[in-house]
Scaffold this active site. Structure first.
Site, PDB file in Angstrom:
ATOM      1  N   ASP A   6       9.716  -8.633  14.073  1.00  0.00           N
ATOM      2  CA  ASP A   6       9.998  -8.471  12.791  1.00  0.00           C
ATOM      3  C   ASP A   6      11.337  -9.276  12.471  1.00  0.00           C
ATOM      4  O   ASP A   6      12.547  -8.646  12.640  1.00  0.00           O
ATOM      5  CB  ASP A   6      10.012  -7.270  12.536  1.00  0.00           C
ATOM      6  CG  ASP A   6      10.197  -6.946  10.841  1.00  0.00           C
ATOM      7  OD1 ASP A   6      10.133  -7.847  10.004  1.00  0.00           O
ATOM      8  OD2 ASP A   6      10.481  -5.720  10.510  1.00  0.00           O
ATOM      9  N   LEU A   7      11.368 -10.487  11.869  1.00  0.00           N
ATOM     10  CA  LEU A   7      12.594 -11.144  11.541  1.00  0.00           C
ATOM     11  C   LEU A   7      12.905 -10.914  10.113  1.00  0.00           C
ATOM     12  O   LEU A   7      12.435 -11.429   9.040  1.00  0.00           O
ATOM     13  CB  LEU A   7      12.448 -12.670  11.875  1.00  0.00           C
ATOM     14  CG  LEU A   7      13.721 -13.487  11.814  1.00  0.00           C
ATOM     15  CD1 LEU A   7      14.832 -13.128  12.589  1.00  0.00           C
ATOM     16  CD2 LEU A   7      13.382 -14.833  11.931  1.00  0.00           C
ATOM     17  N   THR A  10      18.528  -8.949   7.454  1.00  0.00           N
ATOM     18  CA  THR A  10      19.898  -8.897   8.013  1.00  0.00           C
ATOM     19  C   THR A  10      19.851  -8.752   9.440  1.00  0.00           C
ATOM     20  O   THR A  10      20.745  -8.884  10.294  1.00  0.00           O
ATOM     21  CB  THR A  10      20.393  -7.575   7.338  1.00  0.00           C
ATOM     22  OG1 THR A  10      19.439  -6.586   7.480  1.00  0.00           O
ATOM     23  CG2 THR A  10      20.600  -7.624   5.889  1.00  0.00           C
ATOM     24  N   LYS A  13      14.161  -7.161  14.722  1.00  0.00           N
ATOM     25  CA  LYS A  13      13.436  -5.898  15.481  1.00  0.00           C
ATOM     26  C   LYS A  13      12.352  -6.217  16.071  1.00  0.00           C
ATOM     27  O   LYS A  13      11.748  -7.323  15.855  1.00  0.00           O
ATOM     28  CB  LYS A  13      13.174  -4.769  14.391  1.00  0.00           C
ATOM     29  CG  LYS A  13      14.553  -4.293  13.629  1.00  0.00           C
ATOM     30  CD  LYS A  13      14.101  -3.414  12.648  1.00  0.00           C
ATOM     31  CE  LYS A  13      13.193  -3.778  11.464  1.00  0.00           C
ATOM     32  NZ  LYS A  13      13.131  -2.934  10.310  1.00  0.00           N
ATOM     33  N   TYR A  88      -1.032  -9.859  -6.746  1.00  0.00           N
ATOM     34  CA  TYR A  88      -0.147 -11.040  -7.082  1.00  0.00           C
ATOM     35  C   TYR A  88      -1.076 -12.175  -7.627  1.00  0.00           C
ATOM     36  O   TYR A  88      -2.009 -12.558  -6.963  1.00  0.00           O
ATOM     37  CB  TYR A  88       0.454 -11.487  -5.929  1.00  0.00           C
ATOM     38  CG  TYR A  88       1.863 -10.668  -5.511  1.00  0.00           C
ATOM     39  CD1 TYR A  88       1.991  -9.083  -6.180  1.00  0.00           C
ATOM     40  CD2 TYR A  88       2.856 -11.227  -5.033  1.00  0.00           C
ATOM     41  CE1 TYR A  88       3.260  -8.602  -5.741  1.00  0.00           C
ATOM     42  CE2 TYR A  88       4.217 -10.685  -4.910  1.00  0.00           C
ATOM     43  CZ  TYR A  88       4.268  -9.241  -5.383  1.00  0.00           C
ATOM     44  OH  TYR A  88       5.535  -8.603  -5.271  1.00  0.00           O
ATOM     45  N   ASP A  97       6.203  -8.701   5.318  1.00  0.00           N
ATOM     46  CA  ASP A  97       6.791  -7.088   5.803  1.00  0.00           C
ATOM     47  C   ASP A  97       6.114  -6.135   4.976  1.00  0.00           C
ATOM     48  O   ASP A  97       5.430  -5.096   5.182  1.00  0.00           O
ATOM     49  CB  ASP A  97       8.063  -6.935   5.862  1.00  0.00           C
ATOM     50  CG  ASP A  97       8.937  -7.228   4.648  1.00  0.00           C
ATOM     51  OD1 ASP A  97       8.503  -8.045   3.749  1.00  0.00           O
ATOM     52  OD2 ASP A  97      10.021  -6.931   4.350  1.00  0.00           O
ATOM     53  N   ARG A  98       5.958  -6.342   3.553  1.00  0.00           N
ATOM     54  CA  ARG A  98       5.257  -5.416   2.643  1.00  0.00           C
ATOM     55  C   ARG A  98       3.738  -5.445   2.822  1.00  0.00           C
ATOM     56  O   ARG A  98       3.200  -4.323   2.872  1.00  0.00           O
ATOM     57  CB  ARG A  98       5.594  -6.052   1.114  1.00  0.00           C
ATOM     58  CG  ARG A  98       7.261  -5.851   0.957  1.00  0.00           C
ATOM     59  CD  ARG A  98       7.556  -6.309  -0.583  1.00  0.00           C
ATOM     60  NE  ARG A  98       6.746  -5.724  -1.720  1.00  0.00           N
ATOM     61  CZ  ARG A  98       6.557  -6.320  -2.697  1.00  0.00           C
ATOM     62  NH1 ARG A  98       6.870  -7.581  -3.083  1.00  0.00           N
ATOM     63  NH2 ARG A  98       5.917  -5.617  -3.616  1.00  0.00           N
ATOM     64  N   ASP A 115       9.541   1.298   1.602  1.00  0.00           N
ATOM     65  CA  ASP A 115      10.120   0.727   2.881  1.00  0.00           C
ATOM     66  C   ASP A 115      11.669   0.690   2.385  1.00  0.00           C
ATOM     67  O   ASP A 115      12.134  -0.181   1.677  1.00  0.00           O
ATOM     68  CB  ASP A 115       9.727  -0.718   3.111  1.00  0.00           C
ATOM     69  CG  ASP A 115      10.312  -1.302   4.565  1.00  0.00           C
ATOM     70  OD1 ASP A 115      11.292  -0.496   4.995  1.00  0.00           O
ATOM     71  OD2 ASP A 115       9.672  -2.175   5.125  1.00  0.00           O
ATOM     72  N   THR A 118      17.363  -3.097   3.600  1.00  0.00           N
ATOM     73  CA  THR A 118      18.145  -3.769   2.731  1.00  0.00           C
ATOM     74  C   THR A 118      17.833  -3.872   1.410  1.00  0.00           C
ATOM     75  O   THR A 118      18.554  -3.494   0.532  1.00  0.00           O
ATOM     76  CB  THR A 118      18.390  -5.429   3.318  1.00  0.00           C
ATOM     77  OG1 THR A 118      18.702  -5.164   4.516  1.00  0.00           O
ATOM     78  CG2 THR A 118      19.499  -6.002   2.492  1.00  0.00           C
TER      79      THR A 118
END
Length: 240
Positions: A6-7, A10, A13, A88, A97-98, A115, A118
């Protein structure tokens, strides 16, 4: 063993999946990824990456993976309406990620996911479709912006989990930031809980512990990785 990366904006992971998902705690950037791969590369059978980072960061990680895993297939996970559709107008604008954080609830069809990282995101899954959500600055980002735009203010870490009235400028900022996010999350949960019987709240992200005691949400610290595993297995099955 499957390696899931998971990039984020900041930090990086990673989780390893053999028989179960295990967070690889020491991987936080491209350098530590290289150190970890040097020790564990022979155990990796496939890699999946979910990235919301800048192109340069993604290319750097990709280069590292090619160096240590030259013969291993690397999948970059993308939105797939066949697994979970979104409302959307332009799905490519939905952060991967969402979307991944909602994927574990796709079959159930209803969920509200917070979530807390940041950015703090709140997304609603209803009728087996992503209905939309909210994106706000996360706790630290709110404090950092105020500190940059005003006179220097101290923000003790111990103040992060409080929502009571602040008794110092630092407390007012820290408590206000958390209370605003908690209030919005509760409002969204109540709104969709009234119309969707099973729209339970779930929370993930590095700042999730600060919400404890203020939000009735199930903690799922590896939620994005749970979604990554589903998306990766779907891609592998489709390539057979």
């Amino acid at each position: 063993m499957k390696l899931l990366i998971d990039l984020g904006n900041t930090r990086l992971k990673a989780c390893a999946h053999g028989e179960s998902l295990q967070l690889v705690g020491e991987i936080v950037d491209n350098h530590t990824l290289a150190v970890w791969l040097e020790r564990n590369a022979t155990s990796i059978t496939v890699v999946a990456i979910a990235s919301v980072a800048a192109r340069e960061s993604y290319q750097l990680v990709s280069s590292t993976l090619k160096s240590y895993l030259p013969s291993i297939q690397v999948f970059r996970l993308q939105y797939d309406a066949g697994l979970l559709a979104t409302s959307y107008e332009f799905p490519e604008q939905l952060g991967i990620d969402r979307w991944l954080a909602l994927l574990p609830f796709a079959k159930r069809g209803e969920a509200v996911v917070i979530d807390a990282g940041t950015a703090c995101t709140i997304d609603v899954l209803s009728n087996s479709k992503h209905q939309g959500g909210y994106i706000l600055p996360g706790l630290r980002l709110q404090r950092d912006v105020l500190a940059q735009q005003t006179a220097a203010v101290s923000f003790p870490r111990s103040q992060l989990g409080e929502v009571r009235l602040g008794l110092s400028t630092g407390e007012c900022v820290s408590h206000g930031s958390l209370r605003a996010l908690v209030t919005l999350a509760n409002d969204v949960g109540e709104e969709f809980g009234q119309t969707v019987e099973r729209a339970s709240l779930y929370i993930t992200g590095g700042d999730a512990p600060y919400f404890e005691g203020h939000l009735e949400a199930e903690k799922r610290p590896l939620l994005v990785f749970e979604g990554m595993l589903i998306a990766l297995d779907h891609l592998i099955e489709g390539n057979k």
